[in-house]
Design an enzyme around this catalytic site. Structure first.
Site, PDB file in Angstrom:
ATOM      1  CB  THR A  91       7.816  -8.863   1.334  1.00  0.00           C
ATOM      2  OG1 THR A  91       7.397 -10.538   1.650  1.00  0.00           O
ATOM      3  CG2 THR A  91       9.843  -9.621   0.697  1.00  0.00           C
TER       4      THR A  91
ATOM      5  CE  LYS B 259       5.593 -25.325 -14.843  1.00  0.00           C
ATOM      6  NZ  LYS B 259       4.587 -24.856 -14.053  1.00  0.00           N
TER       7      LYS B 259
HETATM    8  P1  ADP Z   1       6.911  -7.486  -3.659  1.00  0.00           P
HETATM    9  O1  ADP Z   1       6.725  -6.787  -2.157  1.00  0.00           O
HETATM   10  O2  ADP Z   1       5.066  -7.300  -4.280  1.00  0.00           O
HETATM   11  O3  ADP Z   1       7.850  -8.973  -3.751  1.00  0.00           O
HETATM   12  P2  ADP Z   1       9.729  -6.545  -4.438  1.00  0.00           P
HETATM   13  O4  ADP Z   1       9.396  -5.034  -5.556  1.00  0.00           O
HETATM   14  O5  ADP Z   1      10.351  -6.771  -4.093  1.00  0.00           O
HETATM   15  O6  ADP Z   1       7.874  -5.957  -4.356  1.00  0.00           O
HETATM   16  O7  ADP Z   1       9.217  -7.571  -5.967  1.00  0.00           O
HETATM   17  C1  ADP Z   1       9.634  -8.214  -6.431  1.00  0.00           C
HETATM   18  C2  ADP Z   1       9.161  -9.016  -7.853  1.00  0.00           C
HETATM   19  O8  ADP Z   1       8.567  -7.909  -8.558  1.00  0.00           O
HETATM   20  C3  ADP Z   1      10.547  -9.678  -8.679  1.00  0.00           C
HETATM   21  O9  ADP Z   1      11.320 -11.088  -8.113  1.00  0.00           O
HETATM   22  C4  ADP Z   1      10.282  -9.687 -10.206  1.00  0.00           C
HETATM   23  O10 ADP Z   1       8.741 -10.733  -9.750  1.00  0.00           O
HETATM   24  C5  ADP Z   1       9.494  -8.524 -10.297  1.00  0.00           C
HETATM   25  N1  ADP Z   1       9.879  -7.227 -11.162  1.00  0.00           N
HETATM   26  C6  ADP Z   1      10.728  -6.659 -10.099  1.00  0.00           C
HETATM   27  N2  ADP Z   1      11.397  -5.496 -11.622  1.00  0.00           N
HETATM   28  C7  ADP Z   1      10.526  -5.942 -12.641  1.00  0.00           C
HETATM   29  C8  ADP Z   1      10.686  -5.610 -13.989  1.00  0.00           C
HETATM   30  N3  ADP Z   1      11.436  -4.791 -14.231  1.00  0.00           N
HETATM   31  N4  ADP Z   1      10.049  -6.562 -15.261  1.00  0.00           N
HETATM   32  C9  ADP Z   1       9.211  -7.751 -14.528  1.00  0.00           C
HETATM   33  N5  ADP Z   1       9.297  -7.997 -13.320  1.00  0.00           N
HETATM   34  C10 ADP Z   1       9.972  -7.051 -12.280  1.00  0.00           C
END
Ligand code: ADP
Length: 544
Positions: free
Chosen positions: A185, A438
């Protein structure tokens, strides 16, 4: 009593064997890093993957060893996926956009044995030389004629390495829980964490992702994953496409609007997949040159929220349906998809666009629920929002090399997202937990405000963060990158936002900025902005 059926494992090597036999007409088309278009069949890819597996064996690679890649989406990267996982080793895809310290950290943490790099990234790897002590060799993904001058030791040429090997190779009959691929990640807080996919999780995910109610990939599809193979395995497309007989079109390093347009039109691509930032570049380019996409039927958007203006632009200008999807590295990545099923298609445009801003329904295999602060499950009424928890056979159980489970005592994984779920099961992300604002004890969604703001014609990109406030604790502050060369009136923009959200949600102020910072996966990097602007309202209050 157990069933009486064969218990043959679900193995990644079987996907490519199958594609080579069952789908001789499907192709892999790549914009190569050296220039020009490369085109071949799954049978060709299979033969070359076997040559590479033989080469890796000759280099002493054993089951469970980690082989890293720093590479674009191309046929060579695809061959590495299959050769490495197929032989029982682990493909560790590295995101080149990570900070150099993070790159060093993950190469050392994963104890990568070999590093496969595209020509583009050789200078990047040269800068990491000090942290590569454990790496036995660096394979440049090119031919002898394009090998670069480099200060790196143990530099090997991909084509030379593989070309003398036999295309005969017997894939081992692995237990399907064997590790296949490793992805870290991006770690906006603390060190990146590794998610280790198995053959089984990858194959079940690919089955699920291909379904009509998910990404809808099938024989005859011409799929262009702009989402990188270094970001959650390009959302599984390198597995789903050969599994179904779709043709894959790989963009190589050409992610800009002009290069993508050229590739989409010349290859008559019908399915695109990628993050909103990429589509913004594509749509802007198409507007500038006055071109229409004529082959694209669907655009899968995930990684960040798809704004309604983007959904509408694809529909009205290019006749392309946006399919909004949500997931994360920890989920291989697919969790929910807002697929264009019968109900969605039956809605009038405006209502349909509104529904498409939701991230959609869980795909079979993934369970989702929302809970409050006390872990009590919240109703599916589209209003109540809480922490989004998930479960499923392609969801992480523990991070790589961690002793601790990543799950709660009921086996749920906390996504860190806050969401609503409506009566029909459509989930909508309200915010990342850490980004929610918030104000006077009530929550404001930064994502929703950003989506409304980018619908204003002179806004290129928008970011809403919480800034501290004397009376309300926190209030939203809007940072905006204006479309270049266009003027932007702050009050008009705020009035525009006021038309779409409750009055107390409207940001207290707008700051115009030249650019906004992004994470390695293209998401807004709010942490630094929060630090810079956290006292914005307090200091302006004092100044008044
Ligand atoms: P990173 O390595 O940047 O965390 P990820 O692809 O694992 O990359 O990130 C996941 C996060 O991205 C999710 O938990 C969410 O917050 C955000 N995310 C993914 N798809 C969407 C979407 N369609 N709309 C809003 N947020 C999204």
């Amino acid at each position: 009593m157990l069933g009486n059926m064969q218990s043959q494992g679900l193995l990644i090597s079987d996907i490519l064997e199958f594609a080579a036999q069952a789908h001789p007409d499907a192709n892999i088309v790549s914009r190569s890093v050296e220039g020009g278009i490369h085109r071949y069949t799954y049978a060709d890819a299979l033969a070359r993957s076997k040559q590479l597996a033989n080469a890796l064996e000759r280099l002493g690679i054993k089951s469970g060893d980690r082989i890293a890649t720093i590479a674009w989406n191309t046929y060579r990267h695809f061959e590495i996926y299959y050769a490495v996982s197929g032989m029982g080793a682990i493909t560790h895809t590295i995101n080149p956009r990570l900070f150099p310290e993070q790159l060093s950290y993950i190469i050392q943490h994963a104890e990568d044995q070999y590093l496969f790099v595209d020509l583009t990234f050789v200078p990047l790897v040269e800068k990491l030389a000090d942290s590569l002590a454990g790496v036995k060799g660096i394979v440049v993904m090119t031919d002898e004629a394009h090998m670069p001058e480099s200060s790196l030791e143990n530099l090997l040429c991909y084509e030379t390495l593989a070309s003398n090997e036999s295309p005969e190779y017997q894939w081992p009959c692995l237990d399907d829980n064997t590790a296949a691929a490793l992805c870290y990640t991006s770690g906006t807080t603390g060190n990146p964490k590794g998610v280790l996919y198995s053959h089984r999780s990858t194959i079940i995910h690919a089955f699920a992702a291909s379904q009509k109610d998910a990404l809808d990939i099938s024989e005859g599809s011409r799929v262009l994953p702009v989402v990188p193979m270094f970001h959650v395995c390009a959302w599984g497309v390198p597995y789903s496409a050969p599994m179904t007989g779709a043709t894959i079109v790989f963009p190589g390093a050409g992610m800009d609007g002009a290069s993508l347009t050229e590739l989409i039109q010349s290859e008559q691509v019908d399915l695109l997949l990628g993050v909103p930032t990429v589509w913004l570049g594509l749509l802007n380019h198409l507007d500038e040159v006055g071109e229409k996409l004529d082959s694209v039927e669907r655009v899968v958007i995930g990684g960040s929220a798809a704004p309604v203006s983007m959904i509408e632009a694809f529909d009205k200008k290019h006749d392309a349906m946006v399919v909004h999807a949500w997931g994360m590295t920890e989920m291989s990545p697919l969790g929910t998809v807002c697929a264009p099923g019968r109900y969605l298609r039956s809605l009038p445009d405006k209502e349909r666009y509104a529904l498409q801003t939701k991230q959609g329904r869980a795909v079979f295999g993934i369970q989702i629920k929302i809970v409050d602060e006390d872990n009590q499950e919240l109703p599916h009424d589209g209003q109540a929002f809480g922490r989004l928890l998930v479960k499923g056979p392609w969801v992480v159980e523990r991070y790589y090399l961690s002793e601790e489970s990543a799950l709660d005592d009921q086996g749920w994984f906390d996504t860190g997202d806050v969401a609503t779920i409506d009566e029909r099961g459509y989930m909508q992300i309200v915010d990342r937990k850490k980004d929610v604002i918030k104000s006077g004890g009530e929550w404001i969604s930064s994502i929703e405000l950003e989506n409304v703001a980018v619908g204003y014609e002179t806004v290129q990109e928008a970011c809403v963060i919480a800034a501290r406030h004397e009376k309300w604790d926190e209030r939203p502050l809007l940072l905006v990158v204006p479309v270049s060369g266009k003027s932007l009136d702050k009050q008009d923009l705020l009035a525009h936002i006021g038309k779409y959200v409750a009055s107390w949600w409207v940001p207290d102020d707008v700051v115009l900025v030249e650019s906004l910072p992004h994470t390695a996966t293209g998401k807004l990097l709010k942490k630094d902005l929060r630090e810079t602007y956290q006292d914005y309202f307090l200091s302006s209050a004092k100044a008044m």
